[in-house]
Design a protein around this motif. Structure first.
Motif, PDB file in Angstrom:
ATOM      1  N   ASP A   1       0.833  -1.197   0.000  1.00 18.62           N
ATOM      2  CA  ASP A   1       0.000   0.000   0.000  1.00 18.62           C
ATOM      3  C   ASP A   1       0.874   1.256   0.000  1.00 18.62           C
ATOM      4  OD1 ASP A   1      -2.008  -1.851   0.298  1.00 18.62           O
ATOM      5  OD2 ASP A   1      -2.411  -1.389   2.405  1.00 18.62           O
ATOM      6  N   GLY A   2       0.453   2.253  -0.748  1.00 11.77           N
ATOM      7  CA  GLY A   2       1.157   3.524  -0.744  1.00 11.77           C
ATOM      8  C   GLY A   2       2.494   3.490  -1.454  1.00 11.77           C
ATOM      9  N   GLU A   3       2.690   2.504  -2.333  1.00 10.91           N
ATOM     10  CA  GLU A   3       3.937   2.404  -3.095  1.00 10.91           C
ATOM     11  C   GLU A   3       3.630   2.182  -4.575  1.00 10.91           C
ATOM     12  OE1 GLU A   3       7.081   0.478   0.130  1.00 10.91           O
ATOM     13  OE2 GLU A   3       6.485  -0.667  -1.652  1.00 10.91           O
ATOM     14  N   VAL A   4       4.544   2.657  -5.417  1.00  9.61           N
ATOM     15  CA  VAL A   4       4.497   2.357  -6.847  1.00  9.61           C
ATOM     16  C   VAL A   4       5.540   1.285  -7.124  1.00  9.61           C
ATOM     17  CG1 VAL A   4       4.832   3.230  -9.185  1.00  9.61           C
ATOM     18  CG2 VAL A   4       3.719   4.679  -7.468  1.00  9.61           C
ATOM     19  N   THR A   5       5.058   0.095  -7.467  1.00  6.96           N
ATOM     20  CA  THR A   5       5.942  -1.015  -7.800  1.00  6.96           C
ATOM     21  C   THR A   5       5.968  -1.169  -9.313  1.00  6.96           C
ATOM     22  OG1 THR A   5       5.483  -2.188  -5.739  1.00  6.96           O
ATOM     23  CG2 THR A   5       6.336  -3.496  -7.572  1.00  6.96           C
ATOM     24  N   VAL A   6       7.164  -1.174  -9.869  1.00  4.26           N
ATOM     25  CA  VAL A   6       7.331  -1.284 -11.317  1.00  4.26           C
ATOM     26  C   VAL A   6       7.892  -2.655 -11.667  1.00  4.26           C
ATOM     27  CG1 VAL A   6       8.479  -0.332 -13.365  1.00  4.26           C
ATOM     28  CG2 VAL A   6       7.727   1.206 -11.527  1.00  4.26           C
ATOM     29  N   ILE A   7       7.219  -3.347 -12.581  1.00  5.33           N
ATOM     30  CA  ILE A   7       7.745  -4.594 -13.137  1.00  5.33           C
ATOM     31  C   ILE A   7       8.441  -4.216 -14.438  1.00  5.33           C
ATOM     32  CG2 ILE A   7       7.211  -6.935 -13.887  1.00  5.33           C
ATOM     33  CD1 ILE A   7       4.602  -6.721 -12.279  1.00  5.33           C
ATOM     34  N   LEU A   8       9.764  -4.328 -14.447  1.00 11.65           N
ATOM     35  CA  LEU A   8      10.568  -3.777 -15.532  1.00 11.65           C
ATOM     36  C   LEU A   8      11.366  -4.877 -16.222  1.00 11.65           C
ATOM     37  CD1 LEU A   8      11.610  -1.096 -16.867  1.00 11.65           C
ATOM     38  CD2 LEU A   8      13.391  -1.065 -15.113  1.00 11.65           C
ATOM     39  N   GLY A   9      11.427  -4.809 -17.537  1.00 16.10           N
ATOM     40  CA  GLY A   9      12.216  -5.779 -18.282  1.00 16.10           C
ATOM     41  C   GLY A   9      11.936  -5.671 -19.761  1.00 16.10           C
TER      42      GLY A   9
ATOM     43  N   VAL B   1       8.587   8.220 -10.568  1.00 11.76           N
ATOM     44  CA  VAL B   1       7.428   7.791  -9.791  1.00 11.76           C
ATOM     45  C   VAL B   1       7.647   6.496  -9.012  1.00 11.76           C
ATOM     46  CG1 VAL B   1       5.765   8.914 -11.340  1.00 11.76           C
ATOM     47  CG2 VAL B   1       6.389   6.517 -11.729  1.00 11.76           C
ATOM     48  N   TRP B   2       8.699   5.748  -9.291  1.00 10.67           N
ATOM     49  CA  TRP B   2       8.857   4.404  -8.713  1.00 10.67           C
ATOM     50  C   TRP B   2       9.314   4.420  -7.251  1.00 10.67           C
ATOM     51  CZ3 TRP B   2      13.578   1.807  -7.333  1.00 10.67           C
ATOM     52  CH2 TRP B   2      14.740   2.564  -7.542  1.00 10.67           C
ATOM     53  N   ASP B   3       8.863   3.428  -6.511  1.00  8.64           N
ATOM     54  CA  ASP B   3       9.346   3.172  -5.158  1.00  8.64           C
ATOM     55  C   ASP B   3      10.107   1.847  -5.093  1.00  8.64           C
ATOM     56  OD1 ASP B   3       8.156   5.402  -3.550  1.00  8.64           O
ATOM     57  OD2 ASP B   3       6.312   4.564  -4.391  1.00  8.64           O
ATOM     58  N   LYS B   4       9.631   0.873  -5.865  1.00  8.62           N
ATOM     59  CA  LYS B   4      10.288  -0.431  -5.923  1.00  8.62           C
ATOM     60  C   LYS B   4      10.233  -0.945  -7.353  1.00  8.62           C
ATOM     61  CE  LYS B   4       8.309  -4.070  -4.028  1.00  8.62           C
ATOM     62  NZ  LYS B   4       7.825  -4.964  -2.952  1.00  8.62           N
ATOM     63  N   VAL B   5      11.289  -1.620  -7.776  1.00  9.26           N
ATOM     64  CA  VAL B   5      11.334  -2.183  -9.123  1.00  9.26           C
ATOM     65  C   VAL B   5      11.623  -3.677  -9.043  1.00  9.26           C
ATOM     66  CG1 VAL B   5      12.666  -2.273 -11.269  1.00  9.26           C
ATOM     67  CG2 VAL B   5      11.948  -0.072 -10.358  1.00  9.26           C
TER      68      VAL B   5
ATOM     69  N   ASP C   1      20.091   6.911 -10.436  1.00  6.05           N
ATOM     70  CA  ASP C   1      18.883   6.895 -11.244  1.00  6.05           C
ATOM     71  C   ASP C   1      18.572   5.466 -11.669  1.00  6.05           C
ATOM     72  OD1 ASP C   1      19.908   6.425 -14.174  1.00  6.05           O
ATOM     73  OD2 ASP C   1      21.237   7.963 -13.333  1.00  6.05           O
ATOM     74  N   LEU C   2      17.319   5.245 -12.055  1.00  8.52           N
ATOM     75  CA  LEU C   2      16.847   3.895 -12.346  1.00  8.52           C
ATOM     76  C   LEU C   2      17.541   3.291 -13.560  1.00  8.52           C
ATOM     77  CD1 LEU C   2      14.978   1.559 -11.733  1.00  8.52           C
ATOM     78  CD2 LEU C   2      13.160   2.750 -12.980  1.00  8.52           C
ATOM     79  N   GLU C   3      17.803   4.088 -14.557  1.00 10.79           N
ATOM     80  CA  GLU C   3      18.466   3.568 -15.763  1.00 10.79           C
ATOM     81  C   GLU C   3      19.842   2.996 -15.431  1.00 10.79           C
ATOM     82  OE1 GLU C   3      20.179   6.066 -19.121  1.00 10.79           O
ATOM     83  OE2 GLU C   3      18.346   5.297 -20.049  1.00 10.79           O
ATOM     84  N   THR C   4      20.607   3.730 -14.625  1.00  9.99           N
ATOM     85  CA  THR C   4      21.939   3.256 -14.225  1.00  9.99           C
ATOM     86  C   THR C   4      21.840   1.958 -13.440  1.00  9.99           C
ATOM     87  OG1 THR C   4      22.785   5.519 -14.153  1.00  9.99           O
ATOM     88  CG2 THR C   4      24.030   3.845 -12.944  1.00  9.99           C
ATOM     89  N   LEU C   5      20.892   1.895 -12.504  1.00  7.76           N
ATOM     90  CA  LEU C   5      20.709   0.682 -11.701  1.00  7.76           C
ATOM     91  C   LEU C   5      20.322  -0.504 -12.573  1.00  7.76           C
ATOM     92  CD1 LEU C   5      18.732   2.130  -8.655  1.00  7.76           C
ATOM     93  CD2 LEU C   5      21.000   1.070  -8.570  1.00  7.76           C
ATOM     94  N   PHE C   6      19.416  -0.263 -13.513  1.00  4.93           N
ATOM     95  CA  PHE C   6      18.956  -1.349 -14.381  1.00  4.93           C
ATOM     96  C   PHE C   6      20.108  -1.969 -15.169  1.00  4.93           C
ATOM     97  CE2 PHE C   6      17.421  -2.874 -18.500  1.00  4.93           C
ATOM     98  CZ  PHE C   6      16.487  -3.799 -18.103  1.00  4.93           C
ATOM     99  N   PHE C   7      20.944  -1.132 -15.758  1.00  4.68           N
ATOM    100  CA  PHE C   7      22.023  -1.667 -16.574  1.00  4.68           C
ATOM    101  C   PHE C   7      23.146  -2.286 -15.723  1.00  4.68           C
ATOM    102  CE2 PHE C   7      20.090   1.154 -19.796  1.00  4.68           C
ATOM    103  CZ  PHE C   7      19.939   0.220 -20.795  1.00  4.68           C
ATOM    104  N   LYS C   8      23.301  -1.800 -14.513  1.00  2.18           N
ATOM    105  CA  LYS C   8      24.240  -2.458 -13.597  1.00  2.18           C
ATOM    106  C   LYS C   8      23.789  -3.873 -13.273  1.00  2.18           C
ATOM    107  CE  LYS C   8      26.346   1.369 -10.991  1.00  2.18           C
ATOM    108  NZ  LYS C   8      26.416   2.009  -9.649  1.00  2.18           N
ATOM    109  N   ILE C   9      22.511  -4.017 -13.026  1.00  2.14           N
ATOM    110  CA  ILE C   9      21.959  -5.306 -12.628  1.00  2.14           C
ATOM    111  C   ILE C   9      21.970  -6.300 -13.791  1.00  2.14           C
ATOM    112  CG2 ILE C   9      19.800  -6.466 -11.975  1.00  2.14           C
ATOM    113  CD1 ILE C   9      19.291  -3.915 -10.248  1.00  2.14           C
TER     114      ILE C   9
END
Length: 232
Positions: free
Chosen positions: A26-34, A193-197, A218-226
């Motif tokens: 509740d109260g979070e924006v969860t993003v399913i990314l891929g 807008v994201w809180d969890k990905v 930023d999210l883009e940097t984290l995504f490519f690191k992962i």
């Protein structure tokens, strides 16, 4: 709250989602990314009750298949569909009545104004562009006052002003305690807008990232690191 426990889905012999488990709070924006084919839409369609699957899905503690759970849930599909002989306003009235909501003309007017649908309200479903149908789908989902809302690639086809307005709506939903789940492959659309990905890859969760754990990245940097991918 949305809970997914060991969700597994195969199409013939191809595994689309491989025993995936996660919670969206509740109260979070969860993003399913891929990337395309990662299993994002299969997860979303399973939550929405559009697919048969193995595993368990709960909406606020109720099985997602139960009517009481569906009353608390709204879904914005990737490809919007409208009844060809209903107008925009009639679609919104129909959705309201289906959820037992009456006397909400002012709310319908306010949503149409937010998403610039006032001059399209007498247009029939088969007269609208994909972007306009997407706006109607979003407004319909919001009219039911969901506790959990799932949006599958919601910004595809929207104009820049509508994207900005949708992001504003997401923040408002989060502030009011709604569980917001977004499925997308467009990192830039959810950056602010994201809180969890949940990072998906070939049907499995590659990583689960909380924004609070990475306040300076930023999210883009984290995504490519992962994912270990490189970009320019």
């Amino acid at each position: 709250m949305l809970q997914i426990q060991s969700l597994h889905k195969k199409y013939n012999q191809v595994v689309a989602v491989d025993h995936v488990s996660f919670n969206a709070y509740d109260g979070e924006v969860t993003v399913i990314l891929g990337p395309n084919g990662a299993g994002k839409s299969t997860i979303i369609k399973s939550v929405a009750g559009l697919l048969r699957y193995e595993g368990e899905i709960f909406i606020n503690g109720k099985k997602a298949s139960e009517i009481e759970a569906k009353k608390e849930f709204s879904y914005v599909p990737e490809i919007p569909a409208m009844y060809p002989l209903l107008t925009v306003r009639e679609h919104l009235i129909f959705t309201s009545r289906a959820y037992g909501i009456t006397d909400n003309d002012d709310e319908i007017d306010a949503l149409m104004q937010r998403f610039e649908l006032q001059d399209k309200q007498e247009k029939y479903g088969d007269e609208l562009s994909k972007g306009m149908m997407q706006k109607v789908s979003i407004c319909s989902a919001l009219l039911t006052h969901p506790n959990v809302i799932v949006l599958d690639e919601p910004m595809v086809g929207l104009d820049p002003k509508a994207i900005k307005e949708l992001k504003r709506v997401m923040k408002e939903l989060k502030e009011s305690g709604v569980t917001v789940i977004i499925s997308t492959h467009m990192i830039e659309m959810v950056e602010d807008v994201w809180d969890k990905v949940i990072v998906m890859e070939t049907g499995k969760i590659r990583a689960e990232i909380a924004k609070n754990d990475y306040p300076d990245e930023d999210l883009e940097t984290l995504f490519f690191k992962i994912t270990g991918e490189t970009y320019e």
